[in-house]
Scaffold this motif. Structure first.
Motif, PDB file in Angstrom:
ATOM      1  N   PHE A 139       0.866  -1.303   0.135  1.00 46.05           N
ATOM      2  CA  PHE A 139       0.116   0.168  -0.009  1.00 46.05           C
ATOM      3  C   PHE A 139       1.007   1.262  -0.016  1.00 46.05           C
ATOM      4  O   PHE A 139       1.556   1.614   1.092  1.00 46.05           O
ATOM      5  CB  PHE A 139      -0.926   0.159   1.245  1.00 46.05           C
ATOM      6  N   LEU A 140       1.111   1.751  -1.233  1.00 43.59           N
ATOM      7  CA  LEU A 140       1.964   2.766  -1.243  1.00 43.59           C
ATOM      8  C   LEU A 140       1.652   4.307  -0.947  1.00 43.59           C
ATOM      9  O   LEU A 140       0.481   4.690  -1.069  1.00 43.59           O
ATOM     10  CB  LEU A 140       2.488   2.914  -2.779  1.00 43.59           C
ATOM     11  N   HIS A 141       2.545   4.906  -0.205  1.00 42.86           N
ATOM     12  CA  HIS A 141       2.377   6.236   0.268  1.00 42.86           C
ATOM     13  C   HIS A 141       1.722   7.230  -0.540  1.00 42.86           C
ATOM     14  O   HIS A 141       2.130   7.318  -1.947  1.00 42.86           O
ATOM     15  CB  HIS A 141       3.785   6.591   1.078  1.00 42.86           C
ATOM     16  N   PRO A 142       0.968   8.266  -0.169  1.00 44.72           N
ATOM     17  CA  PRO A 142       0.490   9.065  -1.194  1.00 44.72           C
ATOM     18  C   PRO A 142       1.587   9.816  -1.867  1.00 44.72           C
ATOM     19  O   PRO A 142       1.312  10.481  -3.186  1.00 44.72           O
ATOM     20  CB  PRO A 142      -0.509  10.106  -0.377  1.00 44.72           C
ATOM     21  N   GLN A 143       2.598  10.065  -1.473  1.00 46.63           N
ATOM     22  CA  GLN A 143       3.859  10.830  -2.183  1.00 46.63           C
ATOM     23  C   GLN A 143       4.231   9.973  -3.660  1.00 46.63           C
ATOM     24  O   GLN A 143       4.884  10.508  -4.192  1.00 46.63           O
ATOM     25  CB  GLN A 143       4.784  10.995  -1.270  1.00 46.63           C
ATOM     26  N   ARG A 144       3.875   8.762  -3.388  1.00 47.49           N
ATOM     27  CA  ARG A 144       4.578   7.698  -4.569  1.00 47.49           C
ATOM     28  C   ARG A 144       3.745   8.285  -6.205  1.00 47.49           C
ATOM     29  O   ARG A 144       4.295   8.422  -7.165  1.00 47.49           O
ATOM     30  CB  ARG A 144       4.192   6.308  -4.536  1.00 47.49           C
ATOM     31  N   TYR A 157      -0.579  23.590 -13.084  1.00 41.75           N
ATOM     32  CA  TYR A 157      -0.801  24.501 -14.206  1.00 41.75           C
ATOM     33  C   TYR A 157      -0.403  25.969 -13.876  1.00 41.75           C
ATOM     34  O   TYR A 157      -0.703  26.800 -14.561  1.00 41.75           O
ATOM     35  CB  TYR A 157      -2.349  24.786 -14.594  1.00 41.75           C
ATOM     36  N   LYS A 158       0.540  25.813 -12.632  1.00 43.65           N
ATOM     37  CA  LYS A 158       1.016  27.138 -12.329  1.00 43.65           C
ATOM     38  C   LYS A 158       2.404  27.162 -12.587  1.00 43.65           C
ATOM     39  O   LYS A 158       3.141  26.242 -12.741  1.00 43.65           O
ATOM     40  CB  LYS A 158       0.813  27.628 -10.807  1.00 43.65           C
ATOM     41  N   VAL A 159       2.932  28.430 -12.653  1.00 47.46           N
ATOM     42  CA  VAL A 159       4.534  28.623 -12.770  1.00 47.46           C
ATOM     43  C   VAL A 159       5.205  28.752 -11.370  1.00 47.46           C
ATOM     44  O   VAL A 159       4.710  29.445 -10.639  1.00 47.46           O
ATOM     45  CB  VAL A 159       5.028  29.675 -13.429  1.00 47.46           C
ATOM     46  N   TRP A 160       6.308  27.829 -11.277  1.00 44.53           N
ATOM     47  CA  TRP A 160       6.628  27.471  -9.876  1.00 44.53           C
ATOM     48  C   TRP A 160       7.945  28.505  -9.995  1.00 44.53           C
ATOM     49  O   TRP A 160       9.014  28.281 -10.798  1.00 44.53           O
ATOM     50  CB  TRP A 160       6.813  25.944  -9.484  1.00 44.53           C
ATOM     51  N   LYS A 161       8.484  28.795  -8.922  1.00 47.03           N
ATOM     52  CA  LYS A 161       9.647  29.402  -8.740  1.00 47.03           C
ATOM     53  C   LYS A 161      10.713  28.467  -8.666  1.00 47.03           C
ATOM     54  O   LYS A 161      11.792  28.664  -9.388  1.00 47.03           O
ATOM     55  CB  LYS A 161      10.042  30.587  -7.783  1.00 47.03           C
ATOM     56  N   ARG A 162      10.489  27.511  -8.042  1.00 39.09           N
ATOM     57  CA  ARG A 162      11.670  26.494  -7.861  1.00 39.09           C
ATOM     58  C   ARG A 162      10.752  25.064  -8.131  1.00 39.09           C
ATOM     59  O   ARG A 162       9.846  24.750  -7.225  1.00 39.09           O
ATOM     60  CB  ARG A 162      12.141  26.525  -6.672  1.00 39.09           C
ATOM     61  N   SER A 163      10.944  24.373  -9.189  1.00 38.29           N
ATOM     62  CA  SER A 163      10.054  23.014  -9.370  1.00 38.29           C
ATOM     63  C   SER A 163      10.340  22.039  -8.488  1.00 38.29           C
ATOM     64  O   SER A 163      11.626  21.771  -8.126  1.00 38.29           O
ATOM     65  CB  SER A 163      10.344  22.645 -10.791  1.00 38.29           C
ATOM     66  N   PRO A 164       9.273  21.163  -8.089  1.00 37.19           N
ATOM     67  CA  PRO A 164       9.549  20.292  -6.969  1.00 37.19           C
ATOM     68  C   PRO A 164      10.048  19.278  -7.676  1.00 37.19           C
ATOM     69  O   PRO A 164      10.169  19.096  -8.960  1.00 37.19           O
ATOM     70  CB  PRO A 164       8.314  19.907  -6.712  1.00 37.19           C
ATOM     71  N   ASP A 165      11.115  18.392  -6.813  1.00 35.46           N
ATOM     72  CA  ASP A 165      11.961  17.351  -7.569  1.00 35.46           C
ATOM     73  C   ASP A 165      11.019  16.017  -7.481  1.00 35.46           C
ATOM     74  O   ASP A 165      11.319  15.107  -8.360  1.00 35.46           O
ATOM     75  CB  ASP A 165      13.379  17.035  -6.733  1.00 35.46           C
ATOM     76  N   PHE A 166       9.918  15.888  -6.799  1.00 37.13           N
ATOM     77  CA  PHE A 166       9.375  14.658  -6.695  1.00 37.13           C
ATOM     78  C   PHE A 166      10.163  13.450  -6.593  1.00 37.13           C
ATOM     79  O   PHE A 166      10.070  12.392  -7.090  1.00 37.13           O
ATOM     80  CB  PHE A 166       8.503  14.360  -8.002  1.00 37.13           C
ATOM     81  N   ASN A 167      11.024  13.384  -5.704  1.00 40.54           N
ATOM     82  CA  ASN A 167      12.157  12.135  -5.437  1.00 40.54           C
ATOM     83  C   ASN A 167      11.453  11.171  -4.822  1.00 40.54           C
ATOM     84  O   ASN A 167      12.014   9.939  -5.020  1.00 40.54           O
ATOM     85  CB  ASN A 167      13.384  12.761  -4.683  1.00 40.54           C
ATOM     86  N   ASN A 168      10.468  11.370  -4.282  1.00 41.39           N
ATOM     87  CA  ASN A 168       9.674  10.038  -3.531  1.00 41.39           C
ATOM     88  C   ASN A 168       8.613   9.887  -4.519  1.00 41.39           C
ATOM     89  O   ASN A 168       7.588   8.722  -4.023  1.00 41.39           O
ATOM     90  CB  ASN A 168       9.282  10.623  -2.218  1.00 41.39           C
TER      91      ASN A 168
END
Length: 219
Positions: A139-144, A157-168
């Motif tokens: 049962f995989l964590h919501p971050q997956r 759909y927004k412009v991010w100053k710093r994009s998330p890495d989504f490493n998890n």
């Protein structure tokens, strides 16, 4: 099957669904219900990983028997994976028929997955980014898959100053069902979703760029 199209009667030949008597014309959520049935039957018949069409895959999923949590103790049905003829999928199909209620959106999808998992496992709240396991099902964590939850879907759909890495994360769900505003991927917009297309969907993004002479938009 020369056309390559899998007919409903062929897909559901050996599963519990033919016993379900439903008038599709009177069903408010029939498109969703029939999709929920088909994904279960396909994974039962062939095995593999199911993902909704608005999911962007960003790295391999390291497990084979899994459900994706949207939140603690809540499963989604938009992403899951099992080998063919797995008993859990068979149980889900039997539950689909036994507890059918087409009036409730999600009763045959995420609510079904959740109630079957809860019947098997003593689910607890997630702590940190740690997956849970029960009956040889991860049962995989919501971050997956859902690092941006559905109430915040506009963040894609927004412009991010710093994009998330989504490493998890293994994949990202864009929540198109929530997108009643028909927001699109716009070439050159520098939105988070455009940058995700550039990185993980280069062929699709190329098609988008080639269409800039028209609208330059893609759902």
């Amino acid at each position: 099957m020369g056309s390559g199209v899998l007919k409903w009667s062929q897909l559901h030949l050996y599963d519990p669904f033919p016993t379900l008597q439903v008038n599709a014309i009177q069903e408010k959520h029939w498109v969703h219900v029939s999709s929920d049935a088909s994904r279960l039957a396909l994974i039962w018949k062939y095995g593999g990983t199911y993902m909704d069409t608005d999911v962007i895959s960003i790295r391999p999923i390291p497990v084979t028997n899994f459900l994706a949590a949207e939140a603690s103790q809540v499963s989604s049905s938009g992403i899951f994976g099992f080998p063919h003829h797995h008993w859990f999928i068979w149980d889900c199909m039997k539950d689909f028929v036994r507890n059918y209620n087409g009036r409730i959106w999600g009763n045959q999808g995420p609510l079904l997955m959740t109630r079957r998992l809860q019947a098997l496992c003593n689910l607890t709240n997630f702590h940190n980014v740690e997956d849970q396991s029960c009956q040889n099902i991860s049962f995989l964590h919501p971050q997956r898959f859902y690092p941006i939850p559905y109430p915040a879907w506009r963040q894609y759909y927004k412009v991010w100053k710093r994009s998330p890495d989504f490493n998890n994360s293994y994949a990202l769900h864009l929540w198109n069902f929530m997108n009643k505003e028909h927001k699109t991927v716009v070439a050159g917009s520098n939105t988070l979703v455009e940058n995700l297309y550039k990185t993980y969907c280069p062929t699709t993004y190329k098609a988008l760029i080639q269409g800039t002479e028209g609208s330059g938009h893609m759902q």
